[in-house]
Scaffold this active site. Structure first.
Site, PDB file in Angstrom:
ATOM      1  N   HIS A   1     -76.390  -1.113 -17.521  1.00 36.67           N
ATOM      2  CA  HIS A   1     -77.300  -2.277 -17.492  1.00 36.67           C
ATOM      3  C   HIS A   1     -76.625  -3.518 -16.928  1.00 36.67           C
ATOM      4  CE1 HIS A   1     -80.243  -0.040 -19.734  1.00 36.67           C
ATOM      5  NE2 HIS A   1     -79.417   0.167 -20.731  1.00 36.67           N
TER       6      HIS A   1
ATOM      7  N   ASP B   1     -79.388  -8.999 -25.062  1.00 34.55           N
ATOM      8  CA  ASP B   1     -79.169  -7.735 -25.763  1.00 34.55           C
ATOM      9  C   ASP B   1     -77.747  -7.226 -25.605  1.00 34.55           C
ATOM     10  OD1 ASP B   1     -82.068  -7.324 -26.451  1.00 34.55           O
ATOM     11  OD2 ASP B   1     -82.151  -7.536 -24.271  1.00 34.55           O
TER      12      ASP B   1
ATOM     13  N   HIS C   1     -82.556   4.743 -21.239  1.00 29.58           N
ATOM     14  CA  HIS C   1     -82.907   3.411 -20.709  1.00 29.58           C
ATOM     15  C   HIS C   1     -82.688   3.393 -19.195  1.00 29.58           C
ATOM     16  CE1 HIS C   1     -81.690   2.614 -24.949  1.00 29.58           C
ATOM     17  NE2 HIS C   1     -82.734   1.803 -24.907  1.00 29.58           N
TER      18      HIS C   1
ATOM     19  N   TYR D   1     -77.166   6.579 -29.935  1.00 30.58           N
ATOM     20  CA  TYR D   1     -77.028   5.762 -31.145  1.00 30.58           C
ATOM     21  C   TYR D   1     -77.319   6.511 -32.423  1.00 30.58           C
ATOM     22  CZ  TYR D   1     -76.797   2.646 -27.280  1.00 30.58           C
ATOM     23  OH  TYR D   1     -76.418   2.097 -26.091  1.00 30.58           O
TER      24      TYR D   1
ATOM     25  N   ASP E   1     -79.518   8.788 -19.483  1.00 37.26           N
ATOM     26  CA  ASP E   1     -79.692   7.874 -20.618  1.00 37.26           C
ATOM     27  C   ASP E   1     -81.185   7.539 -20.739  1.00 37.26           C
ATOM     28  OD1 ASP E   1     -77.833   5.503 -22.150  1.00 37.26           O
ATOM     29  OD2 ASP E   1     -79.917   4.962 -21.720  1.00 37.26           O
TER      30      ASP E   1
ATOM     31  N   ASP F   1     -78.932   8.728 -25.825  1.00 38.60           N
ATOM     32  CA  ASP F   1     -80.078   8.191 -26.577  1.00 38.60           C
ATOM     33  C   ASP F   1     -81.363   8.884 -26.119  1.00 38.60           C
ATOM     34  OD1 ASP F   1     -79.522   4.983 -24.870  1.00 38.60           O
ATOM     35  OD2 ASP F   1     -79.887   6.998 -24.079  1.00 38.60           O
TER      36      ASP F   1
ATOM     37  N   ASP G   1     -77.185  -9.336 -35.682  1.00 34.74           N
ATOM     38  CA  ASP G   1     -78.096  -9.248 -34.536  1.00 34.74           C
ATOM     39  C   ASP G   1     -78.722  -7.856 -34.570  1.00 34.74           C
ATOM     40  OD1 ASP G   1     -77.857  -9.543 -30.880  1.00 34.74           O
ATOM     41  OD2 ASP G   1     -79.398  -8.766 -32.213  1.00 34.74           O
TER      42      ASP G   1
HETATM   43  N1  SS9 Z   1     -86.207  -5.037 -28.334  1.00 29.12           N
HETATM   44  C1  SS9 Z   1     -84.992  -5.106 -27.508  1.00 29.12           C
HETATM   45  C2  SS9 Z   1     -84.237  -3.808 -27.559  1.00 29.12           C
HETATM   46  C3  SS9 Z   1     -83.017  -3.898 -26.663  1.00 29.12           C
HETATM   47  N2  SS9 Z   1     -82.300  -2.650 -26.710  1.00 29.12           N
HETATM   48  C4  SS9 Z   1     -81.123  -2.626 -25.825  1.00 29.12           C
HETATM   49  C5  SS9 Z   1     -80.678  -1.216 -25.666  1.00 29.12           C
HETATM   50  C6  SS9 Z   1     -79.504  -1.088 -24.746  1.00 29.12           C
HETATM   51  C7  SS9 Z   1     -79.152   0.380 -24.584  1.00 29.12           C
HETATM   52  C8  SS9 Z   1     -78.017   0.627 -23.710  1.00 29.12           C
HETATM   53  S1  SS9 Z   1     -77.798   2.373 -23.324  1.00 29.12           S
HETATM   54 ZN    ZN Z   2     -79.486   3.760 -23.312  1.00 30.88          ZN
END
Ligand code: SS9
Ligand code: ZN
Length: 620
Positions: free
Chosen positions: A135, A92, A174, A305, A172, A265, A20
């Site tokens: 999330h 995700d 996101h 990451y 973070d 990140d 994935d």
């Molecule tokens: N194109 C979809 C990208 C999804 N990426 C998920 C990242 C989750 C980060 C958690 S800190």
């Molecule tokens: Zn993140």
């Protein structure tokens, strides 16, 4: 009091069992490299180790629904096919037979940290956990997250430790939508998040991640989103948001606990973030939060990451939690136009909720400026998932070596030395250029009878600080009251930059410190900070301690605090602050007086051309 480190390698024992491309980033090595870096640098050895524990069902149910918990409980017994099917219902994220156990440990580790900080067993700490949490939502896993560690910790601190106001800082890259949803209408939890957004074109592509999601009902104003609409944001952009959005509101809110959703990140080199901020910036972000809530700060790992910048950023964060002053901030300019638009948008939409923002501009009616070809710091790949073409490189953060003496005191014999400090004997050793410069200057002043012997001691102390033999000192007594920054390039005391700023009250001074003095100081990058307490500041002791704490973010912590003759009592608490202990909380700050606001704004507008880190709105 110490700094807790909560970690257990059991949380490395789950991983992606199928192909994935979205989830392959979230690997066990993230935790291993972070912990190993802390061990190798000696930082882990300076922390108080705290064991993890499993969360109870009751603790999971503080945020999640019973049916969601029941579903996740079944995953340890699923075969690969069932795990993939179970995963399909969420976005995700992936499941593994051991992820439920690890997810309970991630919550338990976080709550162990909250327990120790809230009961005063440690001053602050960090929980190195996976899976991350910000999330995940009431009834769903999302974005590598299974249970919302930080949201549960906030509810737990309120329920079991009587916390009245909890500040969550989510740095973070996101948007932690799971936390936003959890506290949407809750005024006891102030959620702040910056996140890569690119006008909703970046994951999780939510309209409610934009700056105009301010919370609802009684919670209106207690949700602050700062969207990054371009990649390539750097150290100056991050600091501008702290100085002009987060910190003024955080000090007005007056939390009794700070939880950091510490995702890295947002650091340079990250395949998700595509930002340019260097790992040392997290030392400053951590430092700037450490005098809130009486120092009760819990950092909880979320994302990150790029294994190199992740490990370096974790070390920068923990070393600062331990009380070591942050390094000289690197290459600070002003924030880019896009960052200024985001700062302006967040301030203008929150001005009706926070008196510290009352003078912010109106929401800009401008359509957003045509996107520049390159991000503010040059070409970046523009796709969310695109692999970076050229490997991004950055200098390894400099060693932050703790000098043998952290805080030296120059005191009249009658005044007892504060514990943890060293009494400094009068000047000896050759004059360095620096001390000669100071001596020349001060001796020029000595006509008005200032104590010449003391001056020699001060200049000798500066010499020792310059050689990094001493970090802070507290020579005493002293007369005049001005604050001057001594530039780091070579020692010249440039009084053009003496900023005299009269404030009516504590609030005005605090807001001026956050919105004027800190950005100015960070951009000026002094080699030494000389903080002189004016007569009669005993009445605002807690404010001066806040300033003493915050200003240690400058000059790699080289601070000279000069105390008045008749203020023996303040030597101990000031020394404690210089030793890295948090200043007492100011509680919630009232509104600054309108005349303070006026003079503050006038001064900021006058200076911002030369000092762009003072800007809060775009310049076009
Ligand atoms: N194109 C979809 C990208 C999804 N990426 C998920 C990242 C989750 C980060 C958690 S800190
Ligand atoms: Zn993140």
């Amino acid at each position: 009091m110490g700094t807790a480190l909560v970690y257990d390698d059991e949380m490395t024992k789950y991983k992606l069992l199928w192909v994935d491309p979205v989830c392959e980033l979230e690997v066990p090595e993230r935790l291993q490299v972070s912990h190993q870096a802390l061990v190798r640098s000696g930082l882990a050895g300076r922390c108080v180790p705290v064991p993890v524990r499993e969360a109870t069902d009751e603790e999971v149910l503080l945020v999640h629904s019973a049916e969601y918990l029941e579903g996740v409980k079944k995953t340890p017994f699923m075969d690969l096919e069932d795990l993939m099917a179970f995963t399909q219902q969420y976005g995700d994220v992936y499941f593994h037979p051991n992820i439920y156990h690890c997810a309970k440990l991630a919550i338990g580790a976080t709550l162990q940290l909250v327990d120790r900080v809230m009961t005063g067993k440690v001053r602050n700490g960090m929980a190195l956990v996976r899976p991350p949490g910000h999330h995940s939502q009431t009834s769903q896993a999302n974005g590598f997250c299974v249970f919302n560690n930080v949201a549960i910790a906030a509810q737990y601190a309120k329920k079991h430790h009587g916390a009245k106001r909890v500040l969550i800082v989510d740095w973070d890259i996101h948007h932690g939508q799971g936390i936003q949803y959890c506290f949407e209408d809750d005024p006891s939890v102030l959620y702040f998040s910056w996140h890569r957004y690119e006008h909703q074109s970046f994951w999780p592509n939510l309209r409610e991640s934009d700056f105009d999601s301010v919370g609802s009902g009684k919670g209106a104003g207690f949700n602050i989103n700062v969207p990054w609409n371009q990649v390539g944001m750097g150290n100056s952009d991050y600091l501008a948001v702290f100085f002009h959005v987060l910190l003024p509101v955080a000090y007005e809110f007056g939390p009794d606990l700070v939880l950091i959703s510490a995702g890295f990140d947002s650091a340079i080199g990250d395949p998700e973030g595509h930002m340019c901020a260097t790992p040392d910036i997290f030392a400053h972000l951590t430092h700037l939060l450490m005098n809130l809530a009486g120092g009760k700060v819990c950092a909880v790992l979320e994302g990150g990451y790029n294994l190199t910048s992740l490990a370096q950023s974790v070390c920068q964060t923990v070393q600062t939690l331990l009380g070591d002053p942050p390094p000289h901030p690197a290459n600070l300019g002003g924030p880019c136009e896009s960052a200024l638009e985001s700062v302006h948008s967040a301030r203008s939409v929150h001005k009706k909720y926070w008196s510290c923002l009352q003078h912010a501009g109106e929401p800009s009616t401008k359509t957003c400026r045509p996107a520049q070809q390159d991000g503010p710091q040059g070409p970046q790949s523009n796709g969310g998932g695109e692999a970076q073409k050229e490997a991004i490189a950055w200098p390894e953060p400099l060693q932050r070596v703790a000098p043998s003496v952290r805080t030296a005191l120059v005191l009249p014999d009658a005044v007892p030395c504060a514990d943890g400090c060293e009494r400094f004997s009068p000047a000896e050793g050759p004059d360095s250029m620096a001390t000669a410069g100071l001596r020349k200057h001060f001796l020029k002043e000595s006509e008005d009878g200032v104590n010449v012997k003391l001056l020699y001691n001060i200049t000798a102390l500066v010499g020792k600080m310059e050689k990094n033999e001493v970090w802070h000192c507290l020579p005493f007594p002293f007369v005049p009251s001005y604050v001057l920054c001594v530039c780091s390039k070579h020692l010249h005391i440039n009084f053009n930059h003496t900023l005299t700023y009269g404030c009516g009250d504590t609030v005005g001074l605090m807001q001026a410190a956050l919105g004027l003095l800190l950005p100015l100081g960070y951009q000026y990058a002094p080699g030494l900070v000389l903080l002189v307490r004016p007569p009669g500041c005993r009445a605002r002791e807690d404010l001066w301690l806040q300033l003493t704490g915050l200003l240690q973010g400058l000059a790699a912590g080289h601070t000279l605090v000069l105390v008045q003759e008749n203020e023996t009592a303040s030597v101990g608490i000031t020394a404690s602050c210089l030793l890295g202990n948090a200043a007492p909380s100011l509680g919630s700050l009232a509104a600054p007086g309108p005349e303070d606001v006026e003079s503050f704004e006038r001064l900021r507008l006058r200076l911002q051309t030369d000092w762009p880190l003072l800007q809060t709105t775009e310049t076009w």
